[in-house]
Design an enzyme around this catalytic site. Structure first.
Site, PDB file in Angstrom:
ATOM      1  N   LYS A  67       0.697  -1.187  -0.103  1.00 49.09           N
ATOM      2  CA  LYS A  67      -0.102   0.115   0.030  1.00 49.09           C
ATOM      3  C   LYS A  67       0.869   1.210   0.001  1.00 49.09           C
ATOM      4  O   LYS A  67       0.298   2.325  -0.485  1.00 49.09           O
ATOM      5  CB  LYS A  67      -0.853   0.102   0.990  1.00 49.09           C
ATOM      6  N   ASN A  88      -5.034   1.976  -1.911  1.00 50.35           N
ATOM      7  CA  ASN A  88      -5.423   0.436  -1.986  1.00 50.35           C
ATOM      8  C   ASN A  88      -6.207   0.366  -3.213  1.00 50.35           C
ATOM      9  O   ASN A  88      -6.899  -0.642  -3.615  1.00 50.35           O
ATOM     10  CB  ASN A  88      -6.362   0.164  -0.626  1.00 50.35           C
ATOM     11  N   ASP A 103     -10.022   2.950   1.676  1.00 47.80           N
ATOM     12  CA  ASP A 103     -10.376   2.196   3.062  1.00 47.80           C
ATOM     13  C   ASP A 103     -11.034   3.294   4.024  1.00 47.80           C
ATOM     14  O   ASP A 103     -11.592   2.946   4.896  1.00 47.80           O
ATOM     15  CB  ASP A 103      -9.070   1.987   3.579  1.00 47.80           C
ATOM     16  N   ALA A 126      -1.514   1.243  15.241  1.00 50.43           N
ATOM     17  CA  ALA A 126      -0.744   2.610  14.718  1.00 50.43           C
ATOM     18  C   ALA A 126      -0.488   2.258  13.164  1.00 50.43           C
ATOM     19  O   ALA A 126       0.621   2.819  12.864  1.00 50.43           O
ATOM     20  CB  ALA A 126       0.379   2.909  15.503  1.00 50.43           C
ATOM     21  N   THR A 151       3.060  -0.134  20.698  1.00 50.19           N
ATOM     22  CA  THR A 151       4.390   0.579  20.519  1.00 50.19           C
ATOM     23  C   THR A 151       4.275   2.055  20.636  1.00 50.19           C
ATOM     24  O   THR A 151       3.750   2.640  19.613  1.00 50.19           O
ATOM     25  CB  THR A 151       5.062   0.169  19.230  1.00 50.19           C
TER      26      THR A 151
HETATM   27  P1  NAP Z   1      -0.275  -3.239  10.392  1.00 51.93           P
HETATM   28  O1  NAP Z   1       0.155  -1.931   9.483  1.00 51.93           O
HETATM   29  O2  NAP Z   1       0.404  -4.286  10.451  1.00 51.93           O
HETATM   30  O3  NAP Z   1      -0.631  -2.533  11.903  1.00 51.93           O
HETATM   31  C1  NAP Z   1      -0.987  -3.446  12.967  1.00 51.93           C
HETATM   32  C2  NAP Z   1      -1.171  -2.604  14.175  1.00 51.93           C
HETATM   33  O4  NAP Z   1      -1.668  -3.655  14.998  1.00 51.93           O
HETATM   34  C3  NAP Z   1       0.414  -2.178  14.804  1.00 51.93           C
HETATM   35  O5  NAP Z   1       0.180  -1.028  15.443  1.00 51.93           O
HETATM   36  C4  NAP Z   1       0.778  -3.385  15.464  1.00 51.93           C
HETATM   37  O6  NAP Z   1       1.932  -2.839  16.507  1.00 51.93           O
HETATM   38  C5  NAP Z   1      -0.611  -3.899  16.147  1.00 51.93           C
HETATM   39  N1  NAP Z   1      -0.210  -5.110  16.821  1.00 51.93           N
HETATM   40  C6  NAP Z   1       0.033  -6.446  16.062  1.00 51.93           C
HETATM   41  N2  NAP Z   1       0.072  -7.222  16.733  1.00 51.93           N
HETATM   42  C7  NAP Z   1      -0.112  -6.840  17.935  1.00 51.93           C
HETATM   43  C8  NAP Z   1      -0.728  -7.495  19.184  1.00 51.93           C
HETATM   44  N3  NAP Z   1      -0.227  -8.663  19.305  1.00 51.93           N
HETATM   45  N4  NAP Z   1      -0.801  -6.696  20.476  1.00 51.93           N
HETATM   46  C9  NAP Z   1      -1.042  -5.330  20.087  1.00 51.93           C
HETATM   47  N5  NAP Z   1      -1.055  -4.465  19.028  1.00 51.93           N
HETATM   48  C10 NAP Z   1      -0.713  -5.384  17.792  1.00 51.93           C
HETATM   49  O7  NAP Z   1      -1.832  -3.734   9.839  1.00 51.93           O
HETATM   50  P2  NAP Z   1      -2.892  -2.822   9.172  1.00 51.93           P
HETATM   51  O8  NAP Z   1      -2.609  -3.047   7.773  1.00 51.93           O
HETATM   52  O9  NAP Z   1      -3.028  -1.555  10.005  1.00 51.93           O
HETATM   53  O10 NAP Z   1      -4.229  -3.894   9.511  1.00 51.93           O
HETATM   54  C11 NAP Z   1      -4.743  -4.239  10.825  1.00 51.93           C
HETATM   55  C12 NAP Z   1      -5.821  -4.893  10.518  1.00 51.93           C
HETATM   56  O11 NAP Z   1      -7.116  -4.256  10.149  1.00 51.93           O
HETATM   57  C13 NAP Z   1      -5.623  -6.157   9.606  1.00 51.93           C
HETATM   58  O12 NAP Z   1      -5.275  -7.250  10.572  1.00 51.93           O
HETATM   59  C14 NAP Z   1      -7.135  -6.437   9.214  1.00 51.93           C
HETATM   60  O13 NAP Z   1      -7.767  -7.636  10.031  1.00 51.93           O
HETATM   61  C15 NAP Z   1      -7.923  -5.092   9.403  1.00 51.93           C
HETATM   62  N6  NAP Z   1      -8.220  -4.503   7.946  1.00 51.93           N
HETATM   63  C16 NAP Z   1      -9.343  -4.696   7.827  1.00 51.93           C
HETATM   64  C17 NAP Z   1      -9.839  -4.262   6.539  1.00 51.93           C
HETATM   65  C18 NAP Z   1     -11.362  -4.225   6.130  1.00 51.93           C
HETATM   66  O14 NAP Z   1     -11.735  -3.953   5.043  1.00 51.93           O
HETATM   67  N7  NAP Z   1     -12.063  -4.888   6.926  1.00 51.93           N
HETATM   68  C19 NAP Z   1      -8.922  -3.467   5.861  1.00 51.93           C
HETATM   69  C20 NAP Z   1      -7.558  -3.204   6.231  1.00 51.93           C
HETATM   70  C21 NAP Z   1      -7.212  -3.899   7.277  1.00 51.93           C
HETATM   71  P3  NAP Z   1       3.308  -2.654  16.106  1.00 51.93           P
HETATM   72  O15 NAP Z   1       3.744  -1.766  15.179  1.00 51.93           O
HETATM   73  O16 NAP Z   1       4.033  -2.663  17.516  1.00 51.93           O
HETATM   74  O17 NAP Z   1       3.745  -4.100  15.622  1.00 51.93           O
END
Ligand code: NAP
Length: 273
Positions: A67, A88, A103, A126, A151
């Site tokens: 992305k 996206n 999004d 974040a 974090t």
């Molecule tokens: P990302 O960029 O990898 O960010 C994930 C975030 O979650 C980071 O802040 C990460 O912290 C934190 N995290 C990961 N594991 C954790 C844990 N065990 N405990 C606490 N915090 C944790 O992912 P993203 O793209 O933002 O997506 C996040 C989620 O949104 C996806 O997994 C998906 O399920 C959902 N999503 C849904 C849609 C939809 O269309 N519904 C679209 C996009 C995303 P760190 O930086 O410290 O690792």
């Protein structure tokens, strides 16, 4: 004239629901074309974008991890994509290959019926989805916006970018919130399924809970929120609305929201989501 081609890139791609939604949409609108899944490793992204140009592929959905990396390979991005810092959706504007971000619309649309009850709002996480949530909530006029992530430095950066407040991860459930958005992967199908970003011993309550995780539709976080008496919004709503917005960008057609939702729900039931 060649048939229009659309598709999604990501790595790994897993079982994306985007082909189901968009192929159904093309058929429902009587439009020629097809939508494919194109798993694309990061090292092949540049070659993929060259192919989009050479084959004049009409529309591409972009997911993790491309992305942000795709942005320098495009001719321009929309203001919406710039606000999030991520793309996206690829589409053509004349001869220019453009990047957009749906999004934000995907998060804003299901919150619109709750406009007067969104503040104070807390975004958990974040990453990219949290950035889209902050842009959506700011766009909806939420005045008290907070971000919390394990974090803390990342939460602070995100808060700075959106004039929000960073809340310590340990303090996230210590006050009442009008809205809590889960933008972490906790609760997703797989090893995180039983997990939730919300502590079991939370002191504060929430009136509305929005889980961006959409597989499964009913996550541990939403179960906790329901038990606590909150209203619920599932990640399926975000997925649906970001997809409807993409379809409209590519074809100019607005798909029937209820029929599209039923299509996705039926598929989730069949595949155990
Ligand atoms: P990302 O960029 O990898 O960010 C994930 C975030 O979650 C980071 O802040 C990460 O912290 C934190 N995290 C990961 N594991 C954790 C844990 N065990 N405990 C606490 N915090 C944790 O992912 P993203 O793209 O933002 O997506 C996040 C989620 O949104 C996806 O997994 C998906 O399920 C959902 N999503 C849904 C849609 C939809 O269309 N519904 C679209 C996009 C995303 P760190 O930086 O410290 O690792």
């Amino acid at each position: 004239m060649s048939t229009a081609q659309y598709g999604i890139i990501g790595w790994p791609l897993g079982h994306s629901k985007s082909p189901l939604l968009h192929n159904w949409g093309l058929t429902a609108c009587g439009l020629p074309g097809s939508y494919a899944a194109w798993p694309t490793e990061p090292k092949k992204l540049k070659a993929f974008v060259a192919e989009v140009r050479a084959r004049r592929i009409k529309g591409v959905s972009v997911t993790i991890p491309h992305k942000v990396a795709v942005i320098p390979l495009l001719d321009a991005i929309t203001d919406r994509a710039r606000a999030v810092g991520a793309v996206n959706t690829l589409f053509w504007q004349g001869a220019a290959l453009m990047g957009d971000n749906t999004d934000v619309a995907g998060i804003a649309a299901p919150l619109t019926p709750h406009l007067d009850r969104l503040s104070p709002a807390l975004v958990l996480g974040a990453g990219g989805a949290a950035r889209a949530a902050c842009a959506a909530l700011r766009g909806l006029g939420v005045s008290d916006l907070c971000v919390s992530a394990r974090t803390h430095a990342k939460a602070q950066q995100l808060a700075t970018d959106f004039q929000a407040r960073a809340v310590d991860w340990e303090s996230r459930a210590k006050q009442p919130w009008a809205l809590v958005v889960n933008a972490t992967p906790l609760g997703m199908q797989g090893r995180d399924l039983a997990l939730s970003p919300w502590p079991e011993d939370a002191e504060g309550a929430m009136a509305l809970a929005f889980d961006l995780v959409y597989n499964p539709v009913r996550t541990r976080f939403l179960e906790q929120a329901e038990t606590a008496g909150a209203q619920l919004v599932s990640g399926l709503s975000m997925f649906l609305h970001q997809g409807l917005a993409q379809f409209e960008i590519w074809t100019g057609k607005r798909l029937d929201e209820q029929r599209a939702r039923q299509l996705l729900l039926a598929d989730m039931l069949m595949t155990g989501g």
